[in-house]
Scaffold this active site. Structure first.
Site, PDB file in Angstrom:
ATOM      1  N   GLU A  33      -4.901   3.254   6.558  1.00  0.00           N
ATOM      2  CA  GLU A  33      -4.630   3.078   5.131  1.00  0.00           C
ATOM      3  C   GLU A  33      -5.156   4.323   4.406  1.00  0.00           C
ATOM      4  OE1 GLU A  33      -5.299  -0.830   3.459  1.00  0.00           O
ATOM      5  OE2 GLU A  33      -6.088   0.051   1.616  1.00  0.00           O
ATOM      6  N   SER A  63     -10.906  -0.188   3.105  1.00  0.00           N
ATOM      7  CA  SER A  63     -10.278  -0.632   4.357  1.00  0.00           C
ATOM      8  C   SER A  63      -9.696   0.578   5.074  1.00  0.00           C
ATOM      9  CB  SER A  63      -9.139  -1.615   4.060  1.00  0.00           C
ATOM     10  OG  SER A  63      -9.658  -2.742   3.422  1.00  0.00           O
ATOM     11  N   ARG A  74       0.821  -1.225   0.000  1.00  0.00           N
ATOM     12  CA  ARG A  74       0.000   0.000   0.000  1.00  0.00           C
ATOM     13  C   ARG A  74       0.850   1.269   0.000  1.00  0.00           C
ATOM     14  NH1 ARG A  74      -2.408  -3.409  -1.305  1.00  0.00           N
ATOM     15  NH2 ARG A  74      -4.299  -4.359  -0.472  1.00  0.00           N
TER      16      ARG A  74
HETATM   17  C1  LIG Z   1     -15.790   0.166  -1.264  1.00  0.00           C
HETATM   18  C2  LIG Z   1     -14.288   0.311  -1.412  1.00  0.00           C
HETATM   19  C3  LIG Z   1     -13.527  -0.801  -1.643  1.00  0.00           C
HETATM   20  C4  LIG Z   1     -12.126  -0.683  -1.790  1.00  0.00           C
HETATM   21  N1  LIG Z   1     -11.394  -1.798  -2.040  1.00  0.00           N
HETATM   22  C5  LIG Z   1     -10.044  -1.691  -2.177  1.00  0.00           C
HETATM   23  C6  LIG Z   1      -9.240  -2.836  -2.464  1.00  0.00           C
HETATM   24  O1  LIG Z   1      -9.731  -3.951  -2.616  1.00  0.00           O
HETATM   25  N2  LIG Z   1      -7.904  -2.665  -2.574  1.00  0.00           N
HETATM   26  C7  LIG Z   1      -7.316  -1.437  -2.438  1.00  0.00           C
HETATM   27  O2  LIG Z   1      -6.075  -1.338  -2.565  1.00  0.00           O
HETATM   28  N3  LIG Z   1      -8.042  -0.333  -2.178  1.00  0.00           N
HETATM   29  C8  LIG Z   1      -9.391  -0.424  -2.042  1.00  0.00           C
HETATM   30  N4  LIG Z   1     -10.137   0.692  -1.772  1.00  0.00           N
HETATM   31  C9  LIG Z   1      -9.470   1.989  -1.544  1.00  0.00           C
HETATM   32  C10 LIG Z   1      -9.367   2.859  -2.786  1.00  0.00           C
HETATM   33  O3  LIG Z   1     -10.317   2.504  -3.752  1.00  0.00           O
HETATM   34  C11 LIG Z   1      -7.988   2.782  -3.421  1.00  0.00           C
HETATM   35  O4  LIG Z   1      -7.029   3.152  -2.485  1.00  0.00           O
HETATM   36  C12 LIG Z   1      -7.871   3.689  -4.645  1.00  0.00           C
HETATM   37  O5  LIG Z   1      -6.770   3.260  -5.393  1.00  0.00           O
HETATM   38  C13 LIG Z   1      -7.716   5.163  -4.316  1.00  0.00           C
HETATM   39  O6  LIG Z   1      -7.745   5.891  -5.540  1.00  0.00           O
HETATM   40  P1  LIG Z   1      -8.446   7.320  -5.659  1.00  0.00           P
HETATM   41  O7  LIG Z   1      -8.261   7.794  -7.032  1.00  0.00           O
HETATM   42  O8  LIG Z   1      -9.862   7.228  -5.176  1.00  0.00           O
HETATM   43  O9  LIG Z   1      -7.572   8.163  -4.650  1.00  0.00           O
HETATM   44  P2  LIG Z   1      -8.053   9.395  -3.732  1.00  0.00           P
HETATM   45  O10 LIG Z   1      -8.911   8.874  -2.631  1.00  0.00           O
HETATM   46  O11 LIG Z   1      -8.597  10.481  -4.571  1.00  0.00           O
HETATM   47  O12 LIG Z   1      -6.661   9.838  -3.135  1.00  0.00           O
HETATM   48  C14 LIG Z   1      -5.926   8.998  -2.281  1.00  0.00           C
HETATM   49  C15 LIG Z   1      -4.518   9.561  -2.160  1.00  0.00           C
HETATM   50  O13 LIG Z   1      -3.875   9.466  -3.424  1.00  0.00           O
HETATM   51  C16 LIG Z   1      -3.441  10.747  -3.872  1.00  0.00           C
HETATM   52  N5  LIG Z   1      -3.619  10.809  -5.331  1.00  0.00           N
HETATM   53  C17 LIG Z   1      -4.736  10.573  -6.057  1.00  0.00           C
HETATM   54  N6  LIG Z   1      -4.477  10.717  -7.381  1.00  0.00           N
HETATM   55  C18 LIG Z   1      -3.185  11.063  -7.470  1.00  0.00           C
HETATM   56  C19 LIG Z   1      -2.310  11.388  -8.569  1.00  0.00           C
HETATM   57  N7  LIG Z   1      -2.744  11.378  -9.831  1.00  0.00           N
HETATM   58  N8  LIG Z   1      -1.042  11.723  -8.294  1.00  0.00           N
HETATM   59  C20 LIG Z   1      -0.577  11.746  -7.014  1.00  0.00           C
HETATM   60  N9  LIG Z   1      -1.345  11.462  -5.939  1.00  0.00           N
HETATM   61  C21 LIG Z   1      -2.631  11.127  -6.173  1.00  0.00           C
HETATM   62  C22 LIG Z   1      -4.313  11.750  -3.128  1.00  0.00           C
HETATM   63  O14 LIG Z   1      -3.643  12.989  -2.996  1.00  0.00           O
HETATM   64  C23 LIG Z   1      -4.521  11.050  -1.797  1.00  0.00           C
HETATM   65  O15 LIG Z   1      -3.455  11.308  -0.932  1.00  0.00           O
HETATM   66  C24 LIG Z   1     -11.527   0.591  -1.668  1.00  0.00           C
HETATM   67  C25 LIG Z   1     -12.339   1.726  -1.444  1.00  0.00           C
HETATM   68  C26 LIG Z   1     -13.701   1.592  -1.328  1.00  0.00           C
HETATM   69  C27 LIG Z   1     -14.534   2.824  -1.107  1.00  0.00           C
END
Ligand SMILES: Cc1cc2nc3c(=O)[nH]c(=O)nc-3n(C[C@H](O)[C@H](O)[C@H](O)COP(=O)(O)OP(=O)(O)OC[C@H]3O[C@@H](n4cnc5c(N)ncnc54)[C@H](O)[C@@H]3O)c2cc1C
Length: 322
Positions: free
Chosen positions: A316, A225, A175
């Site tokens: 996380e 998570s 992660r």
């Molecule tokens: C129902 C549910 C189930 C999930 N299941 C999983 C799973 O099975 N496995 C898993 O790993 N995760 C899971 N997640 C967590 C989440 O989906 C992941 O961590 C996802 O990859 C986050 O991406 P995001 O674009 O939504 O990031 P955001 O929430 O928008 O941002 C998260 C972080 O990343 C940074 N960020 C975003 N985009 C960029 C970029 N382009 N450049 C630099 N930094 C950036 C942001 O600044 C922030 O610090 C789940 C979430 C939910 C709601």
């Protein structure tokens, strides 16, 4: 605030941009799709002495009730080019869209990720993973905009620089990645390295993954998570887990959900925040939750797990604006 090409809006509610549906407004907010637009957003932030926050799909964050007192830069680069055995895609593309496109083009390697919300950029930054897969195993290279912090630059426009990281330069870990460790790196796009596969087989694997997720993952708003699975040294605790779950513990990591369950916190509520009845590592918004409720519940969980099991949990999710 003045800007030439991008639209900078003021006082924009952020809760709708998150899966948790919690949090106050961004003082300033813009959406960007290219290197030039990111550079311009960075320039505006610098000129106005504003902090920045890079927003992807908002599926791994908790925004404070006061919102974010700076410029939120939402990455919208959704470009996508399919090659023979790879996909070149923008950081703003939804990860599930990338997974679907891989399947449509009979490219295997991403089926494990079916159902993970958020953007490709967010997935790379947090090295998203599920069911034994991690995005690190599909990354060929990542293109980033690096924020240049050097204030003495002669040319005011030299505030950002394009850089390409190969897989081994990305510092992927559980992660985590170099992009998580270094806040100056904004992911613009990437090349996903896949393999020729059989479309029906990929589809079947995706269905299996989605079925498993549906059994485990709560449908109430959440950021996924909440805590990372900690590495545990206490052999008795590991033995207790293995006996209880009839499975072996991998890499000395215990599921945070199991630890929380052991403290009896499943179903625990504070205001609109609750430890999900379906999965104890999900803190869910059962309606009208404030960020404050979530913070109090998260602190309570950490205290109970530390006091009763001697394990320190670490989030996380990312806290924004606290
Ligand atoms: C129902 C549910 C189930 C999930 N299941 C999983 C799973 O099975 N496995 C898993 O790993 N995760 C899971 N997640 C967590 C989440 O989906 C992941 O961590 C996802 O990859 C986050 O991406 P995001 O674009 O939504 O990031 P955001 O929430 O928008 O941002 C998260 C972080 O990343 C940074 N960020 C975003 N985009 C960029 C970029 N382009 N450049 C630099 N930094 C950036 C942001 O600044 C922030 O610090 C789940 C979430 C939910 C709601």
């Amino acid at each position: 605030m003045k800007s030439q090409g991008i639209k900078i809006q003021e006082n924009i509610p952020l809760a709708p941009f998150t899966t948790f549906k919690i949090g106050g407004p961004a003082r300033f907010f813009c959406e960007v799709s290219s290197e030039e637009e990111i550079s311009e957003a960075l320039r505006c932030a610098k000129d106005n002495n504003l902090k920045i926050f890079v927003l992807g799909g908002g599926s791994n964050i908790l925004i404070s009730d006061d919102g974010f007192d700076g410029l939120v830069i939402r990455i919208l680069n959704t470009s996508c080019i399919i090659h023979d055995t790879s996909i070149e895609c923008g950081a703003g593309l939804s990860f599930s869209k990338a997974v679907g496109l891989a399947k449509e083009n009979s490219l295997s390697g991403l089926a494990w990720a079916a159902g993970i919300p958020g953007s490709v950029g967010g997935a790379i930054r947090g090295n998203a993973g599920a069911y034994g897969g991690e995005i690190k195993d599909c990354i060929e290279s990542v293109k980033v905009v690096e924020i240049m912090q050097n204030a003495n630059l002669k040319n005011k426009n030299d505030n950002a620089k394009l850089k390409i990281f190969t897989n081994s330069e990305c510092g992927f870990n559980y992660r985590s990645s170099i992009f998580k460790q270094n806040q100056n790196l904004i992911i613009l796009s990437c090349v996903l390295k896949l393999e020729k596969g059989d479309k029906a087989g990929i589809e079947a694997k995706m269905k299996e993954v989605i079925g498993k997720r549906a059994q485990k993952i709560p449908t109430d708003p959440s950021p996924g998570s909440f805590f990372q699975n900690p590495t545990v040294t206490n052999k008795n605790l590991i033995a207790r887990f293995e006996k209880d779950m009839e499975t072996s513990c991998r890499d000395s990591k215990l599921p945070a959900g199991w630890l929380i369950d052991e403290t009896g916190l499943r179903g625990k509520k504070i205001g609109g925040a609750m430890v999900s009845e379906k999965h104890a590592n999900f803190v869910v918004n059962i309606g009208g939750a404030k960020a404050q409720d979530i913070m109090m519940l998260a602190s309570y969980i950490k205290m109970k797990v530390r006091d009763e099991l001697g394990v320190q949990l670490k989030e996380e999710i990312q806290y924004v604006g606290f």
